[in-house]
Write a protein that holds these residues in place. Structure first.
Motif, PDB file in Angstrom:
ATOM      1  N   VAL A   4       4.854 -36.113-137.073  1.00  0.00           N
ATOM      2  CA  VAL A   4       3.843 -36.884-136.478  1.00  0.00           C
ATOM      3  C   VAL A   4       3.098 -37.932-137.568  1.00  0.00           C
ATOM      4  N   ASP A   5       2.954 -37.388-138.750  1.00  0.00           N
ATOM      5  CA  ASP A   5       2.233 -38.007-139.866  1.00  0.00           C
ATOM      6  C   ASP A   5       3.088 -38.758-140.583  1.00  0.00           C
ATOM      7  N   TYR A   6       4.567 -38.696-140.457  1.00  0.00           N
ATOM      8  CA  TYR A   6       5.456 -39.171-141.120  1.00  0.00           C
ATOM      9  C   TYR A   6       6.507 -39.992-140.375  1.00  0.00           C
ATOM     10  N   PRO A   7       5.919 -41.283-139.735  1.00  0.00           N
ATOM     11  CA  PRO A   7       6.818 -41.734-138.730  1.00  0.00           C
ATOM     12  C   PRO A   7       8.084 -42.364-139.114  1.00  0.00           C
ATOM     13  N   GLN A   8       8.346 -42.515-140.641  1.00  0.00           N
ATOM     14  CA  GLN A   8       9.521 -42.962-141.113  1.00  0.00           C
ATOM     15  C   GLN A   8      10.547 -41.903-141.177  1.00  0.00           C
ATOM     16  N   LEU A   9      10.245 -40.721-140.886  1.00  0.00           N
ATOM     17  CA  LEU A   9      11.391 -39.609-141.096  1.00  0.00           C
ATOM     18  C   LEU A   9      11.902 -39.422-139.631  1.00  0.00           C
ATOM     19  N   LEU A  10      13.047 -39.508-139.771  1.00  0.00           N
ATOM     20  CA  LEU A  10      13.602 -39.136-138.471  1.00  0.00           C
ATOM     21  C   LEU A  10      13.593 -37.605-138.112  1.00  0.00           C
ATOM     22  N   PRO A  11      13.634 -37.110-136.793  1.00  0.00           N
ATOM     23  CA  PRO A  11      13.175 -35.769-136.486  1.00  0.00           C
ATOM     24  C   PRO A  11      14.196 -34.745-136.807  1.00  0.00           C
ATOM     25  N   ILE A  12      14.138 -33.650-136.718  1.00  0.00           N
ATOM     26  CA  ILE A  12      14.993 -32.656-136.804  1.00  0.00           C
ATOM     27  C   ILE A  12      15.809 -32.414-135.296  1.00  0.00           C
ATOM     28  N   GLU A  13      17.080 -32.664-135.262  1.00  0.00           N
ATOM     29  CA  GLU A  13      17.449 -32.387-134.025  1.00  0.00           C
ATOM     30  C   GLU A  13      17.978 -31.029-133.737  1.00  0.00           C
ATOM     31  N   VAL A  14      17.401 -30.301-132.800  1.00  0.00           N
ATOM     32  CA  VAL A  14      17.681 -28.725-132.445  1.00  0.00           C
ATOM     33  C   VAL A  14      18.770 -28.558-131.275  1.00  0.00           C
ATOM     34  N   LEU A  15      19.433 -27.878-131.389  1.00  0.00           N
ATOM     35  CA  LEU A  15      20.618 -27.566-130.313  1.00  0.00           C
ATOM     36  C   LEU A  15      20.304 -26.028-130.170  1.00  0.00           C
ATOM     37  N   LEU A  16      19.713 -25.650-128.980  1.00  0.00           N
ATOM     38  CA  LEU A  16      19.548 -24.347-128.571  1.00  0.00           C
ATOM     39  C   LEU A  16      20.314 -23.787-127.410  1.00  0.00           C
ATOM     40  N   TYR A  17      21.208 -22.942-127.386  1.00  0.00           N
ATOM     41  CA  TYR A  17      21.636 -22.426-126.374  1.00  0.00           C
ATOM     42  C   TYR A  17      21.068 -21.259-126.095  1.00  0.00           C
ATOM     43  N   LEU A  18      21.037 -20.739-124.698  1.00  0.00           N
ATOM     44  CA  LEU A  18      20.210 -19.751-124.121  1.00  0.00           C
ATOM     45  C   LEU A  18      21.244 -18.912-123.209  1.00  0.00           C
ATOM     46  N   PRO A  19      21.304 -17.656-123.202  1.00  0.00           N
ATOM     47  CA  PRO A  19      22.284 -17.133-122.273  1.00  0.00           C
ATOM     48  C   PRO A  19      21.253 -17.101-120.882  1.00  0.00           C
ATOM     49  N   LYS A  20      21.981 -17.518-119.694  1.00  0.00           N
ATOM     50  CA  LYS A  20      21.573 -17.537-118.615  1.00  0.00           C
ATOM     51  C   LYS A  20      21.073 -16.087-118.024  1.00  0.00           C
ATOM     52  N   GLY A  21      19.945 -16.180-117.329  1.00  0.00           N
ATOM     53  CA  GLY A  21      19.483 -14.810-116.460  1.00  0.00           C
ATOM     54  C   GLY A  21      19.050 -13.980-117.421  1.00  0.00           C
ATOM     55  N   ARG A  22      18.466 -14.204-118.591  1.00  0.00           N
ATOM     56  CA  ARG A  22      17.613 -13.331-119.392  1.00  0.00           C
ATOM     57  C   ARG A  22      16.208 -13.989-119.793  1.00  0.00           C
ATOM     58  N   LYS A  23      15.206 -13.058-119.973  1.00  0.00           N
ATOM     59  CA  LYS A  23      13.952 -13.380-120.030  1.00  0.00           C
ATOM     60  C   LYS A  23      13.493 -13.682-121.436  1.00  0.00           C
ATOM     61  N   VAL A  24      13.453 -12.669-122.159  1.00  0.00           N
ATOM     62  CA  VAL A  24      13.048 -12.805-123.699  1.00  0.00           C
ATOM     63  C   VAL A  24      14.210 -12.580-124.550  1.00  0.00           C
ATOM     64  N   ILE A  25      14.582 -13.295-125.063  1.00  0.00           N
ATOM     65  CA  ILE A  25      15.946 -13.601-125.759  1.00  0.00           C
ATOM     66  C   ILE A  25      15.666 -13.610-127.277  1.00  0.00           C
ATOM     67  N   PRO A  26      16.386 -12.406-128.002  1.00  0.00           N
ATOM     68  CA  PRO A  26      16.413 -12.640-129.520  1.00  0.00           C
ATOM     69  C   PRO A  26      17.193 -13.837-129.842  1.00  0.00           C
ATOM     70  N   VAL A  27      17.052 -14.461-130.945  1.00  0.00           N
ATOM     71  CA  VAL A  27      18.070 -15.877-131.310  1.00  0.00           C
ATOM     72  C   VAL A  27      18.269 -15.667-132.807  1.00  0.00           C
ATOM     73  N   PHE A  28      19.676 -16.183-132.854  1.00  0.00           N
ATOM     74  CA  PHE A  28      20.210 -16.502-134.129  1.00  0.00           C
ATOM     75  C   PHE A  28      19.864 -17.966-134.567  1.00  0.00           C
ATOM     76  N   LEU A  29      19.085 -18.245-135.861  1.00  0.00           N
ATOM     77  CA  LEU A  29      18.818 -19.557-136.519  1.00  0.00           C
ATOM     78  C   LEU A  29      19.245 -19.881-137.572  1.00  0.00           C
ATOM     79  N   GLY A  30      20.408 -20.804-137.367  1.00  0.00           N
ATOM     80  CA  GLY A  30      21.106 -21.179-138.628  1.00  0.00           C
ATOM     81  C   GLY A  30      21.454 -22.489-138.695  1.00  0.00           C
ATOM     82  N   LEU A  31      21.204 -23.212-139.835  1.00  0.00           N
ATOM     83  CA  LEU A  31      21.520 -24.836-139.874  1.00  0.00           C
ATOM     84  C   LEU A  31      22.859 -24.837-140.052  1.00  0.00           C
TER      85      LEU A  31
END
Ligand code: GCU
Length: 419
Positions: free
Chosen positions: A95-122
């Motif tokens: 927000v305070d650095y509008p000159q920076l482009l955002p980080i674009e996150v791609l998130l895949y969630l398995p359907k039909g599950r409620k509280v899901i652990p996640v692997f986070l990797g660049l």
């Protein structure tokens, strides 16, 4: 070779085990005042000292100030991957650095599950590389040409789509009940010496000078920036109702593996850490003169680290830390370190020993880490033989890569220790 003045030079890497020599590792359980750390409470302060030592001598200082973020969901596909997944694209704006482009996150969630652990990797070459799904926008950011014809003039081309799909077995991950969150590491800082000009380091941190400037001994490098970015993605995941934010696993390969480990060391919200062939500046002991070395990495990639790290090129023994202490900072959380026998550059044995010598800190928490009696080198396992308990290790056969074999181990590790 010889310098003009006749001084002999040594190669800055080594593949000869007989030339490794001897070394003495610093003890993670001896504090800066030389006192033995005996309790978990004492470890809490020692932990802070070690993070500071890594910041001052290896990666540079991670800025501590909170940065205002805005999370904007740009697309939701409630039936992605033939109905297996909910797929979200989320932009993280500064927000305070509008000159920076955002980080674009791609998130895949398995359907039909409620509280899901996640692997986070660049990822290495944009979200469009991890899947062939044709409606993922092609990243418009700077992209290394070394990747091949899939990027031209440092921009991705359509040919890059799905290029690294093999390294991201998304359907398997989802079927096992995990989500996957990823983003292009170049969204945080493009990976070239001047890349910091358009990344987070242009606005944040003690100094905006490149880390190759040794006068700015403490300023953070690109690995620090990528690690910081992982924590910002975790900030976002904490706002995602279906994500189990207490079960976010930091994962990374190679240079991104170094960042994944440094992120997990600093940010205890990561429930577990996986370093795949993270090598020098990752899990591999700096004092073990094998494969890539401190001098070599500081020469090839000076901007990854802080200025002061360069001063250890020819005196690694003077480093106040070594990488087993970085891994010890993950304790008591589950940690997986993996090598490949065809990737001697990363020094498999050095990575194994890094994991093994983290043991005393796991012990302080009543945990068995790798469980190889404080790192007897003779315990180095045969290829494709995963070992360990809270800390695990394998040396896969094959080259520098992320394979189904690696993921199989990581999923089992997550099932047993993170769920
Ligand atoms: C180079 C570098 C390694 C790094 C690797 C990678 O080989 O020397 O330190 O891990 O790139 O990121 O693939």
């Amino acid at each position: 070779g010889c310098l003009a003045n006749g001084q002999a030079t040594e190669p800055t890497y080594n593949y000869d085990e007989t030339k490794v020599g001897t070394y003495t590792l610093p003890n993670p359980l001896i504090n800066n005042k030389g006192k033995a750390v005996k309790t978990q409470a004492e470890w809490r302060s020692r932990r802070k000292e070690l993070i500071q030592l890594f910041a001052e001598n290896v990666y540079g200082q991670t800025p501590k100030q909170a940065v205002k973020l805005r999370f904007q969901t740009t697309s939701v596909d409630s039936s992605a991957l033939n109905g297996l997944a909910i797929r979200k694209l989320v932009s993280i704006f500064f927000v305070d650095y509008p000159q920076l482009l955002p980080i674009e996150v791609l998130l895949y969630l398995p359907k039909g599950r409620k509280v899901i652990p996640v692997f986070l990797g660049l990822n290495f070459c944009g979200n469009h590389c991890v899947t062939t799904e044709a409606d993922i926008p092609l990243s418009t950011r700077w992209m290394g040409n070394a990747i091949g014809e899939v990027s031209v003039n440092n921009k991705a081309t359509e040919k890059a789509r799905g290029m690294q799909e093999r390294r991201w077995p998304i359907e398997t991950i989802l079927r096992r009940g995990y989500a996957l969150a990823t983003a292009y590491y170049g969204d945080i800082e493009p990976d070239y010496p001047q890349g910091w000009h358009s990344g987070i380091r242009s606005v944040l941190g003690e100094s905006t000078a490149p880390a190759s400037d040794t006068t700015k001994a403490n300023s953070w490098g690109a690995i620090g920036a990528w690690a910081w970015g992982m924590s910002r993605i975790l900030d976002y995941l904490q706002t995602e109702p279906s994500i189990d934010a207490k079960r976010v696993i930091s994962i990374g390969h190679s240079r991104i593996g170094k960042a994944a480990v440094w992120a997990g060391a600093q940010d205890e919200r990561f429930a577990a850490v996986i370093g795949n062939e993270s090598g020098e500046g990752g899990a591999a002991l700096a004092r073990r003169w094998y494969g890539e070395t401190v001098e070599r990495i500081n020469t090839s990639f000076p901007y990854w680290f802080c200025g002061r790290y360069k001063t250890y090129n020819k005196r690694v023994a003077d480093l106040p830390v070594d990488q087993h202490e970085l891994l010890a900072l993950i304790a008591p959380r589950p940690l997986y370190i993996a090598s490949a026998d065809g990737d001697q550059w990363s020094d498999p044995k050095g990575e194994f020993l890094g994991a093994a010598y983290a043991e005393p800190v796991y012990k302080l928490y009543g945990k068995v880490g790798l469980g190889t009696t404080d790192g007897r080198p003779q315990a180095f396992p045969a290829v494709n033989q995963p070992i360990g308990q809270t800390v695990r290790y394998h040396d896969r056969s094959g080259k520098h890569d992320v394979t189904d074999y690696d993921w199989e181990q990581y999923l089992r590790f997550a099932d047993e220790l993170v769920r």
